[in-house]
Design an enzyme around this catalytic site. Sequence first.
Site, short mmCIF file in Angstrom:
data_model
loop_
_atom_site.label_atom_id
_atom_site.label_comp_id
_atom_site.label_asym_id
_atom_site.label_seq_id
_atom_site.Cartn_x
_atom_site.Cartn_y
_atom_site.Cartn_z
N THR A 188 0.91 -1.15 0.00
CA THR A 188 0.00 0.00 0.00
C THR A 188 0.94 1.19 0.00
OG1 THR A 188 -1.61 -1.18 1.38
CG2 THR A 188 -1.78 1.18 1.39
N GLY A 234 -5.24 -6.44 4.57
CA GLY A 234 -6.44 -5.64 4.73
C GLY A 234 -7.52 -6.30 5.56
N GLY A 268 -0.79 -3.22 5.06
CA GLY A 268 -0.69 -4.59 5.56
C GLY A 268 -1.86 -5.42 5.07
#
Length: 309
Positions: free
Chosen positions: A167, A221, A219
């Site tokens: 992300t 989700g 990380g």
Amino acid sequence: MLPVVVVQGGAGYVPSEKSKASRAGVCAAARSGYVVLQSGGSSMDAVVEAVTKLENNPNFNAGCGSVLTTNGNVEMDAIVMDGKTLACGAVSAVRNIANPVQLARLVMDKTSHNCLTAHGANQFARAMGVPEVPQESLITEYSRMRWRKNLADDPNTAESQMGKMGTVGAVAVDIEGNVACATSTGGILNKMEGRVGDTPCIGCGGFADNQVGAVSTTGHGEAIMKVTLARLILFHMEQGQSAEAASDLGLAYMKSRVQGLAGVVTLDPHGHWAARFTSPQMAWAAAQKDTLHYGLLAGERFTQGIDEP
Ligand code: GLY
């Protein structure tokens, strides 16, 4: 202390041949957000600028460089949140857009909604004059190689999850003490079509409140959503914990309660900040007082002048 911008380039595992580009990418993003803040720009302008830079960098899982769905498509999620008003904008499962973070900001600024998804988000983008880009322009050789390879992997091991995550995000506080966050992602590798992760969900992928601070998460989700990680960290700050201690408490709870690994960038309205992670690695960079701090591995922290190459 003010202004400050802190960026993250994704929790997970970065292969050694990509670590230099990862560190350089987060440093460039932090610098670009800092330039906005130094020229009197808002924290919202700064986080959108920094995340746009990371979306345009093919080394990160957002925008160009996004991971692929099981069918080999790119579906992206993004969120922005303004700590002054708690205004929020998000998009989920959006396709053929170079910069989902900018579309999320348009959702915040131009609609009465918090989140638009899939076809509706793309319709809104067209109405706003946001250019559609060919999906191929968002796919790198590396993401296609990983997609092919990971189709064969066992998806249920933590090691396997680590290689599939990522992300990008940023938090900032401007000279007026307003905080903001922005987060953007291609999601997790080989996700089902239509899967929406933590990133566009308020309190999961990010949260910003001038009364407490701002967080951007990265990380796994599904695990982040179960513990509403961004809001959990701000809860600990409300209870008197520092940005760093609150981040560690939130991440430790997520690890013990749902066996999930993640990373965060966090700050408070006074400019105290943290970049913390339970994943093996997370590229991060912070710009404050004309100084750049950055790292990738656990315990790593380099410091240099903001203009040093
Ligand atoms: N944290 C990004 C995702 O799981 O979609």
